[in-house]
Design a protein around this motif. Structure first.
Motif: not given
Length: 198
Positions: A140-144, A147-156, A167-176
């Motif tokens: 799954l690929r995307g553009v991080p 600044q907005k702490q938005h990390y999204h990747a997907q594959l069709v 297929l979708v993936f979302e992530a955000h930082p929490v601590g380390d």
């Protein structure tokens, strides 16, 4: 009454320290001469220099850390050629430094075909990111967006009937770490991503 021989001036450098000390602390009046030698402020300075030359010269870098008390008294580990003791630097948080590789295991929330058998990989670069479930061939690929702490990747993909399968993936930082959610038509799973162990 026997006269007290005053200590002779020590020679320059460390090489003559022991012969000079031996000449001034041996004989029938060694205790008296030693008292004169190490009395007063000048004697304290001389004693400190003597101990540093004798003890710290033989202290290795590995043995220096446990000798914090001695290092404080005699001038620190730097006198023995070892680096000074400093607090360990804190690792940068995932929000501050998201770039690089992150790994973790997907945990199924619902569905029957979740890729939870092996470790998954997320890789973030300044201009692109990817997420590979089970570090497999589906990427799954995307553009991080740091600044907005938005990390999204997907594959069709397409199924047997040429219907789109997203297929979708979302992530955000929490601590380390990063907390993420993976979703497909037949799976929903969450994941905690950490830096790979070296």
């Amino acid at each position: 009454m026997a006269s007290v021989r005053h200590p002779q001036k020590p020679p320059a450098g460390r090489t003559g320290l022991w012969p000079w000390l031996a000449r001034n602390t041996e004989g029938p009046h060694s205790r008296v001469r030693a008292a004169v030698l190490f009395s007063g402020l000048k004697g304290i300075v001389m004693l400190r220099s003597f101990l540093r030359a004798r003890v710290l010269r033989r202290v290795s870098r590995k043995a220096c850390a446990p000798m914090v008390g001695l290092a404080v008294v005699l001038g620190g580990c730097a006198a023995a050629g070892a680096p000074a003791l400093t607090p360990a630097a804190h690792a940068a948080s995932a929000a501050e430094d998201p770039y690089g590789d992150w790994v973790g295991m997907l945990v199924r929330d619902k569905g029957s075909n979740c890729p939870t058998a092996e470790e998954s990989l997320m890789q973030i670069m300044p201009k692109h990111m990817l997420f590979a479930p089970q570090t497999g061939t589906l990427v799954l690929r995307g553009v991080p967006d740091k600044q907005k702490q938005h990390y999204h990747a997907q594959l069709v993909l397409q199924d047997n009937k040429n219907h789109p399968v997203v297929l979708v993936f979302e992530a955000h930082p929490v601590g380390d770490t990063f907390e993420g959610v993976y979703g497909a038509s037949d799976c929903r799973a969450h994941i905690t991503l950490k830096r790979p162990e070296k």
